[in-house]
Write a protein that holds these residues in place. Structure first.
Motif, PDB file in Angstrom:
ATOM      1  N   ALA A   1     -37.686  17.718  30.757  1.00  0.00           N
ATOM      2  CA  ALA A   1     -38.128  16.640  29.864  1.00  0.00           C
ATOM      3  C   ALA A   1     -36.936  15.823  29.375  1.00  0.00           C
ATOM      4  CB  ALA A   1     -38.889  17.231  28.680  1.00  0.00           C
ATOM      5  N   ILE A   2     -35.855  16.506  29.013  1.00  0.00           N
ATOM      6  CA  ILE A   2     -34.649  15.807  28.567  1.00  0.00           C
ATOM      7  C   ILE A   2     -34.056  14.984  29.695  1.00  0.00           C
ATOM      8  CG2 ILE A   2     -32.291  16.106  27.713  1.00  0.00           C
ATOM      9  CD1 ILE A   2     -34.453  16.627  25.634  1.00  0.00           C
ATOM     10  N   ASP A   3     -34.072  15.525  30.908  1.00  0.00           N
ATOM     11  CA  ASP A   3     -33.562  14.779  32.068  1.00  0.00           C
ATOM     12  C   ASP A   3     -34.381  13.510  32.308  1.00  0.00           C
ATOM     13  OD1 ASP A   3     -31.431  16.410  32.681  1.00  0.00           O
ATOM     14  OD2 ASP A   3     -32.581  17.700  34.012  1.00  0.00           O
ATOM     15  N   ILE A   4     -35.687  13.608  32.109  1.00  0.00           N
ATOM     16  CA  ILE A   4     -36.547  12.429  32.266  1.00  0.00           C
ATOM     17  C   ILE A   4     -36.183  11.368  31.230  1.00  0.00           C
ATOM     18  CG2 ILE A   4     -38.920  11.579  32.036  1.00  0.00           C
ATOM     19  CD1 ILE A   4     -39.825  14.342  33.136  1.00  0.00           C
ATOM     20  N   LEU A   5     -36.034  11.795  29.986  1.00  0.00           N
ATOM     21  CA  LEU A   5     -35.673  10.855  28.919  1.00  0.00           C
ATOM     22  C   LEU A   5     -34.301  10.229  29.176  1.00  0.00           C
ATOM     23  CD1 LEU A   5     -36.897  12.872  25.793  1.00  0.00           C
ATOM     24  CD2 LEU A   5     -37.992  10.882  26.835  1.00  0.00           C
TER      25      LEU A   5
ATOM     26  N   CYS B   1     -38.796   1.963  34.320  1.00  0.00           N
ATOM     27  CA  CYS B   1     -38.833   2.553  35.652  1.00  0.00           C
ATOM     28  C   CYS B   1     -40.201   3.188  35.896  1.00  0.00           C
ATOM     29  CB  CYS B   1     -37.715   3.585  35.830  1.00  0.00           C
ATOM     30  SG  CYS B   1     -37.676   4.824  34.537  1.00  0.00           S
ATOM     31  N   SER B   2     -40.483   3.471  37.158  1.00  0.00           N
ATOM     32  CA  SER B   2     -41.771   4.029  37.546  1.00  0.00           C
ATOM     33  C   SER B   2     -41.681   5.540  37.704  1.00  0.00           C
ATOM     34  CB  SER B   2     -42.221   3.415  38.871  1.00  0.00           C
ATOM     35  OG  SER B   2     -41.349   3.832  39.921  1.00  0.00           O
ATOM     36  N   VAL B   3     -42.847   6.169  37.811  1.00  0.00           N
ATOM     37  CA  VAL B   3     -42.888   7.615  38.050  1.00  0.00           C
ATOM     38  C   VAL B   3     -42.217   7.938  39.381  1.00  0.00           C
ATOM     39  CG1 VAL B   3     -44.402   9.594  38.406  1.00  0.00           C
ATOM     40  CG2 VAL B   3     -44.981   7.896  36.681  1.00  0.00           C
ATOM     41  N   THR B   4     -42.399   7.063  40.360  1.00  0.00           N
ATOM     42  CA  THR B   4     -41.776   7.264  41.673  1.00  0.00           C
ATOM     43  C   THR B   4     -40.258   7.260  41.560  1.00  0.00           C
ATOM     44  OG1 THR B   4     -43.643   6.198  42.777  1.00  0.00           O
ATOM     45  CG2 THR B   4     -41.599   6.380  44.022  1.00  0.00           C
ATOM     46  N   ASP B   5     -39.713   6.327  40.754  1.00  0.00           N
ATOM     47  CA  ASP B   5     -38.260   6.284  40.533  1.00  0.00           C
ATOM     48  C   ASP B   5     -37.766   7.605  39.966  1.00  0.00           C
ATOM     49  OD1 ASP B   5     -38.123   3.626  41.317  1.00  0.00           O
ATOM     50  OD2 ASP B   5     -38.465   2.882  39.281  1.00  0.00           O
TER      51      ASP B   5
ATOM     52  N   ALA C   1     -39.288  10.588  39.970  1.00  0.00           N
ATOM     53  CA  ALA C   1     -39.521  11.708  40.883  1.00  0.00           C
ATOM     54  C   ALA C   1     -38.460  11.781  41.974  1.00  0.00           C
ATOM     55  CB  ALA C   1     -40.908  11.593  41.521  1.00  0.00           C
ATOM     56  N   SER C   2     -38.116  10.625  42.560  1.00  0.00           N
ATOM     57  CA  SER C   2     -37.152  10.618  43.667  1.00  0.00           C
ATOM     58  C   SER C   2     -35.734  10.913  43.191  1.00  0.00           C
ATOM     59  CB  SER C   2     -37.191   9.267  44.392  1.00  0.00           C
ATOM     60  OG  SER C   2     -36.897   8.215  43.496  1.00  0.00           O
ATOM     61  N   ASN C   3     -35.375  10.421  41.992  1.00  0.00           N
ATOM     62  CA  ASN C   3     -34.019  10.626  41.506  1.00  0.00           C
ATOM     63  C   ASN C   3     -33.793  11.995  40.891  1.00  0.00           C
ATOM     64  OD1 ASN C   3     -32.134   8.023  41.484  1.00  0.00           O
ATOM     65  ND2 ASN C   3     -34.263   7.354  41.297  1.00  0.00           N
ATOM     66  N   LEU C   4     -34.841  12.585  40.332  1.00  0.00           N
ATOM     67  CA  LEU C   4     -34.702  13.899  39.716  1.00  0.00           C
ATOM     68  C   LEU C   4     -35.216  15.019  40.607  1.00  0.00           C
ATOM     69  CD1 LEU C   4     -35.740  13.177  36.009  1.00  0.00           C
ATOM     70  CD2 LEU C   4     -33.485  13.121  37.046  1.00  0.00           C
ATOM     71  N   SER C   5     -35.717  14.652  41.775  1.00  0.00           N
ATOM     72  CA  SER C   5     -36.244  15.644  42.741  1.00  0.00           C
ATOM     73  C   SER C   5     -37.319  16.526  42.101  1.00  0.00           C
ATOM     74  CB  SER C   5     -35.100  16.518  43.287  1.00  0.00           C
ATOM     75  OG  SER C   5     -34.136  15.735  43.939  1.00  0.00           O
TER      76      SER C   5
ATOM     77  N   SER D   1     -46.388  17.900  38.697  1.00  0.00           N
ATOM     78  CA  SER D   1     -45.910  18.389  37.406  1.00  0.00           C
ATOM     79  C   SER D   1     -45.270  17.274  36.595  1.00  0.00           C
ATOM     80  CB  SER D   1     -44.901  19.525  37.611  1.00  0.00           C
ATOM     81  OG  SER D   1     -43.795  19.071  38.378  1.00  0.00           O
ATOM     82  N   LEU D   2     -44.714  16.268  37.274  1.00  0.00           N
ATOM     83  CA  LEU D   2     -44.073  15.155  36.582  1.00  0.00           C
ATOM     84  C   LEU D   2     -45.091  14.350  35.782  1.00  0.00           C
ATOM     85  CD1 LEU D   2     -41.529  13.530  36.013  1.00  0.00           C
ATOM     86  CD2 LEU D   2     -41.934  12.272  38.126  1.00  0.00           C
ATOM     87  N   TYR D   3     -46.285  14.110  36.361  1.00  0.00           N
ATOM     88  CA  TYR D   3     -47.323  13.368  35.650  1.00  0.00           C
ATOM     89  C   TYR D   3     -47.729  14.076  34.367  1.00  0.00           C
ATOM     90  CZ  TYR D   3     -48.242   9.764  39.135  1.00  0.00           C
ATOM     91  OH  TYR D   3     -48.134   8.670  39.963  1.00  0.00           O
ATOM     92  N   LEU D   4     -47.859  15.399  34.430  1.00  0.00           N
ATOM     93  CA  LEU D   4     -48.233  16.175  33.245  1.00  0.00           C
ATOM     94  C   LEU D   4     -47.158  16.071  32.165  1.00  0.00           C
ATOM     95  CD1 LEU D   4     -49.656  19.424  34.932  1.00  0.00           C
ATOM     96  CD2 LEU D   4     -50.949  17.634  33.742  1.00  0.00           C
ATOM     97  N   MET D   5     -45.901  16.147  32.592  1.00  0.00           N
ATOM     98  CA  MET D   5     -44.798  16.093  31.651  1.00  0.00           C
ATOM     99  C   MET D   5     -44.694  14.714  31.009  1.00  0.00           C
ATOM    100  SD  MET D   5     -41.052  17.681  32.379  1.00  0.00           S
ATOM    101  CE  MET D   5     -41.880  19.117  33.069  1.00  0.00           C
ATOM    102  N   ILE D   6     -44.866  13.672  31.804  1.00  0.00           N
ATOM    103  CA  ILE D   6     -44.795  12.312  31.278  1.00  0.00           C
ATOM    104  C   ILE D   6     -45.946  12.047  30.309  1.00  0.00           C
ATOM    105  CG2 ILE D   6     -45.110   9.885  31.924  1.00  0.00           C
ATOM    106  CD1 ILE D   6     -43.347  10.428  34.349  1.00  0.00           C
TER     107      ILE D   6
END
Length: 257
Positions: free
Chosen positions: A16-20, A29-33, A35-39, A44-49
């Protein structure tokens, strides 16, 4: 590319901190951005966002892109307000600004980066662009070099070894050897100087702040153009910056010896 700390005891929190952090560094930025940069897997990313949005740590713009939420501003403001250092330094920096006509700052080391905690704007028609929360260079800013000069030897070595020296102006220090020589000079005279090393025509003076245990905890700086800071008034300005730093240190319980 950012990497998740695999040794974290709370990996979900780390993600979560890495996303922020990613959104903070890259703006909208988009969810795709992300997801691709944080691998991270999108499921699970959608749930976290979604949860970060519910907590108002993230917000979604009309075009669907993600940005930082206002909750972070609230938390950041309260965090800064709770810092006694900032409160104590404000009056002394205001006085320094009035004496010198320069923009004055208070800064600390935040992890590996110098950061401005407080800015006092000058009344001069000549203004230098900066802001509270701005991160600085360790090797090309006066405040960064000042903080580095009085950091304990072990941490200083670690910080310097991580520096990627980049030539920003013709005056920028370009090697570890040059930086070490500069740090020795700073310790000897009691203040640091940014001689157009970070931005052409901008010069800055910085001095350290110590607490009651004689530990360097922060630094202050006064910055102006080369018309405001030059060889004719440099020593005088340095003395005033050091005096203000000493007064703040004394307020914090430091006994100068």
């Amino acid at each position: 590319m950012m990497e998740i700390d695999k040794k974290s005891k709370v990996p979900a929190l780390t993600r979560a901190i890495d996303i922020l952090n990613f959104v903070a560094e890259n703006g909208h930025c988009s969810v795709t951005d992300i997801a691709s940069n944080l691998s991270l897997p999108k499921s699970s990313l959608y749930l976290m966002i979604d949860e970060l949005r519910n907590l108002r740590l993230l917000a979604q713009s009309e075009d669907g892109s993600l940005r930082l939420g206002l909750k972070l501003m609230e938390l950041g403001s309260r965090s800064v307000e709770q810092l006694d250092l900032r409160r104590i330094a404000k009056d002394y920096l205001t006085q320094l600004m009035l004496e010198t006509g320069l923009v004055c700052h208070l800064g600390i080391l935040d992890d590996n980066d110098p950061i401005y905690l407080l800015k006092i704007d000058s009344k001069s028609t000549i203004q230098v662009r900066s802001w509270e929360g701005k991160r600085l260079s360790l090797y090309s800013s006066a405040l960064g070099k000042c903080l580095l000069a009085w950091t304990n030897v072990e941490r200083q070595k670690a910080l310097i070894s991580a520096i990627e020296f980049k030539v920003v102006t013709p005056y920028t220090l370009t090697s570890e050897e040059a930086l070490m020589n500069e740090l020795a000079l700073i310790r000897q005279r009691g203040w640091s100087f940014d001689n157009q090393e970070d931005l052409l025509n901008i010069q800055c003076i910085s001095a350290p702040i110590f607490d009651s245990s004689n530990k360097m905890i922060a630094a202050i700086s006064a910055v102006g153009t080369t018309l405001q800071v030059n060889e004719n008034n440099l020593q005088m300005l340095a003395e005033r910056v050091m005096h203000a730093a000493e007064l703040i240190s004394k307020e914090l319980g430091h006994s100068h010896k």
